[in-house]
Design a protein around this motif. Sequence first.
Motif, mmCIF file in Angstrom:
data_model
loop_
_atom_site.group_PDB
_atom_site.id
_atom_site.type_symbol
_atom_site.label_atom_id
_atom_site.label_comp_id
_atom_site.label_asym_id
_atom_site.label_seq_id
_atom_site.Cartn_x
_atom_site.Cartn_y
_atom_site.Cartn_z
ATOM 1 N N VAL A 142 -13.431 35.590 141.759
ATOM 2 C CA VAL A 142 -12.840 34.440 140.530
ATOM 3 C C VAL A 142 -13.815 34.053 139.442
ATOM 4 C CG1 VAL A 142 -11.923 31.315 140.301
ATOM 5 C CG2 VAL A 142 -12.299 32.646 142.682
ATOM 6 N N ALA A 143 -13.201 33.983 138.449
ATOM 7 C CA ALA A 143 -13.598 34.841 137.215
ATOM 8 C C ALA A 143 -13.219 33.600 135.916
ATOM 9 C CB ALA A 143 -13.573 35.988 136.878
ATOM 10 N N PRO A 144 -14.230 31.962 136.012
ATOM 11 C CA PRO A 144 -13.527 31.625 134.401
ATOM 12 C C PRO A 144 -13.238 32.299 132.742
ATOM 13 C CG PRO A 144 -15.350 31.184 135.218
ATOM 14 C CD PRO A 144 -15.077 32.102 136.358
ATOM 15 N N GLY A 145 -12.569 31.768 132.301
ATOM 16 C CA GLY A 145 -12.443 32.511 130.963
ATOM 17 C C GLY A 145 -14.135 31.884 130.269
ATOM 18 N N VAL A 146 -14.848 33.037 129.702
ATOM 19 C CA VAL A 146 -15.457 32.240 128.694
ATOM 20 C C VAL A 146 -15.516 32.963 127.817
ATOM 21 C CG1 VAL A 146 -16.837 32.438 131.245
ATOM 22 C CG2 VAL A 146 -17.387 34.385 129.545
ATOM 23 N N PHE A 147 -15.931 32.483 126.223
ATOM 24 C CA PHE A 147 -15.444 32.832 124.845
ATOM 25 C C PHE A 147 -17.382 32.869 124.013
ATOM 26 C CE2 PHE A 147 -13.946 28.479 126.770
ATOM 27 C CZ PHE A 147 -14.220 27.868 125.300
ATOM 28 N N ASP A 148 -17.725 32.286 124.130
ATOM 29 C CA ASP A 148 -19.100 31.758 123.764
ATOM 30 C C ASP A 148 -20.114 31.625 124.144
ATOM 31 O OD1 ASP A 148 -18.702 29.287 124.093
ATOM 32 O OD2 ASP A 148 -18.223 28.392 122.787
ATOM 33 N N GLY A 149 -21.107 31.317 123.746
ATOM 34 C CA GLY A 149 -22.432 31.336 124.085
ATOM 35 C C GLY A 149 -22.650 29.728 125.349
ATOM 36 N N ILE A 150 -22.419 28.693 124.885
ATOM 37 C CA ILE A 150 -22.650 28.084 126.269
ATOM 38 C C ILE A 150 -21.344 28.376 126.953
ATOM 39 C CG2 ILE A 150 -20.340 26.043 124.728
ATOM 40 C CD1 ILE A 150 -22.776 23.817 125.528
ATOM 41 N N SER A 151 -20.489 28.557 126.592
ATOM 42 C CA SER A 151 -19.206 28.896 127.879
ATOM 43 C C SER A 151 -20.056 29.683 129.272
ATOM 44 C CB SER A 151 -18.375 28.966 127.632
ATOM 45 O OG SER A 151 -17.768 30.684 127.081
ATOM 46 N N ALA A 152 -20.763 30.677 128.379
ATOM 47 C CA ALA A 152 -21.332 31.659 129.536
ATOM 48 C C ALA A 152 -22.377 30.470 130.389
ATOM 49 C CB ALA A 152 -21.972 32.831 128.669
ATOM 50 N N HIS A 153 -23.354 30.463 129.350
ATOM 51 C CA HIS A 153 -24.200 29.582 130.278
ATOM 52 C C HIS A 153 -23.985 28.292 131.382
ATOM 53 C CE1 HIS A 153 -28.258 30.916 128.709
ATOM 54 N NE2 HIS A 153 -27.371 30.723 127.190
ATOM 55 N N LEU A 154 -22.874 28.112 130.870
ATOM 56 C CA LEU A 154 -22.381 26.988 131.995
ATOM 57 C C LEU A 154 -21.561 27.709 133.332
ATOM 58 C CD1 LEU A 154 -21.130 24.034 129.577
ATOM 59 C CD2 LEU A 154 -22.826 24.008 130.564
ATOM 60 N N ALA A 155 -21.013 28.932 132.759
ATOM 61 C CA ALA A 155 -20.882 29.685 134.010
ATOM 62 C C ALA A 155 -22.021 29.705 134.747
ATOM 63 C CB ALA A 155 -19.277 30.200 133.245
ATOM 64 N N LYS A 156 -23.270 30.213 134.242
ATOM 65 C CA LYS A 156 -23.706 30.386 135.162
ATOM 66 C C LYS A 156 -24.529 29.542 135.829
ATOM 67 C CE LYS A 156 -28.061 32.810 135.187
ATOM 68 N NZ LYS A 156 -29.145 34.166 134.559
ATOM 69 N N ARG A 157 -24.828 28.235 134.559
ATOM 70 C CA ARG A 157 -25.524 27.216 135.710
ATOM 71 C C ARG A 157 -24.469 26.152 136.618
ATOM 72 N NH1 ARG A 157 -30.343 25.998 133.623
ATOM 73 N NH2 ARG A 157 -30.557 27.264 131.258
ATOM 74 N N THR A 158 -23.287 26.875 136.951
ATOM 75 C CA THR A 158 -21.738 25.914 137.505
ATOM 76 C C THR A 158 -21.951 27.348 138.892
ATOM 77 O OG1 THR A 158 -20.968 26.327 136.599
ATOM 78 C CG2 THR A 158 -21.321 24.384 136.218
ATOM 79 N N GLY A 159 -22.571 28.020 138.906
ATOM 80 C CA GLY A 159 -22.942 28.733 140.726
ATOM 81 C C GLY A 159 -21.228 29.663 140.581
ATOM 82 N N HIS A 160 -21.093 30.290 139.061
ATOM 83 C CA HIS A 160 -20.440 31.464 139.378
ATOM 84 C C HIS A 160 -20.025 32.406 139.181
ATOM 85 C CE1 HIS A 160 -15.888 29.078 138.436
ATOM 86 N NE2 HIS A 160 -16.784 28.184 137.451
ATOM 87 N N HIS A 161 -19.602 32.859 140.230
ATOM 88 C CA HIS A 161 -20.123 34.689 140.747
ATOM 89 C C HIS A 161 -19.857 36.013 139.559
ATOM 90 C CE1 HIS A 161 -21.575 32.912 143.940
ATOM 91 N NE2 HIS A 161 -20.121 32.047 145.085
ATOM 92 N N ALA A 162 -19.163 35.400 138.976
ATOM 93 C CA ALA A 162 -18.107 36.245 138.150
ATOM 94 C C ALA A 162 -18.089 35.570 136.374
ATOM 95 C CB ALA A 162 -17.382 37.222 138.429
ATOM 96 N N ALA A 163 -17.536 36.167 135.623
ATOM 97 C CA ALA A 163 -16.973 35.183 134.440
ATOM 98 C C ALA A 163 -15.768 36.479 133.458
ATOM 99 C CB ALA A 163 -18.364 34.897 133.649
ATOM 100 N N TYR A 164 -14.761 36.070 132.855
ATOM 101 C CA TYR A 164 -14.120 36.724 132.307
ATOM 102 C C TYR A 164 -14.460 37.168 130.473
ATOM 103 C CZ TYR A 164 -9.572 38.567 130.513
ATOM 104 O OH TYR A 164 -8.839 39.872 129.971
ATOM 105 N N LEU A 165 -14.722 38.254 129.991
ATOM 106 C CA LEU A 165 -14.228 37.742 128.847
ATOM 107 C C LEU A 165 -12.749 37.932 128.216
ATOM 108 C CD1 LEU A 165 -15.812 38.028 125.595
ATOM 109 C CD2 LEU A 165 -16.551 40.271 125.423
ATOM 110 N N THR A 166 -12.442 36.359 126.985
ATOM 111 C CA THR A 166 -11.179 36.426 127.379
ATOM 112 C C THR A 166 -10.965 36.771 125.424
ATOM 113 O OG1 THR A 166 -9.580 34.945 126.990
ATOM 114 C CG2 THR A 166 -11.565 33.894 127.265
#
Length: 291
Positions: free
Chosen positions: A20-44
């Motif tokens: 499950v990969a939430p969409g990230v689009f800037d620095g804060i969204s990427a950092h927050l995805a990591k800090r909230t324990g997501h296992h992947a992210a999607y560069l939208t």
Amino acid sequence: MTTPARVSLRRMMDEKQLVVAPGVFDGISAHLAKRTGHHAAYLTGAGVAASGFGLPDIGLLTQTEMTGRARMMVRALGDVPLIADADTGYGAPINVTRTVQEYEAAGVAAIQLEDQAFPKRCGHLPDKELVTPEQFELTLRAALDARTDAGMLVIARTDARGPLGLDEAIGRANRYAGAGADVIFIEAPLDAAEIERIAAEVRAPLLLNLVIGGRTPLESAERLQELGYAIAIHPSALLARATLGMLSSLCELNGKEVGPFLPAGPEEFFNLIGMAEWFEIGERYRTEAQA
């Protein structure tokens, strides 16, 4: 040399664990995805176009702009895999070759390419145009030949469901899998029955795109795991809520009602950042043969 993030994404897929990969689009969204324990992210790409450049997702971004954003987010995410949108590869096979080289050097765990004609548009907008499957197979061949680390996945997306129907989309999906794509992505199935049919008939690991207000129903992770999907991306999950927060704050500051500004789906969202005006420019320069 492969990266821990690429190893992690491959391992989750090998274990048949839905990514499950939430969409990230800037620095804060990427950092927050990591800090909230997501296992992947999607560069939208849509999110980068809108938040980074104030543009709608209609093929206006360049490869270098997207690569720069991908490189920054890989640094922010660390060992969390980044699945990265690369639109059509930004040109002919020679351009696709450079795109794959640049994305691989940036550290992405997977690169997504699609069979739309240039200029592409968001997969949940109408009036998409496609290249032939033969043309896209050349794109795939260039991408697969260009990567030096087989740990980086190549995702093949077809947008055929909208303009040509589900049968054509499934046919293309299986062709692209046969051509060597690691993951297949059929954009914008219209209901649960279509999502189930894709899972039953496409012979490859599958990605599903879940867009708030888009054309595809928002199936649960549990249901997608049951059907055998490999990856579920949520490109608008953060962007939509961030937009709501900004609109609410802005309207609170000047005493306006937020309701009239709220987008109901992708088209309304992109119109907030000028899509109608860009389409007017496009129409102005259409040739008679295109009309």
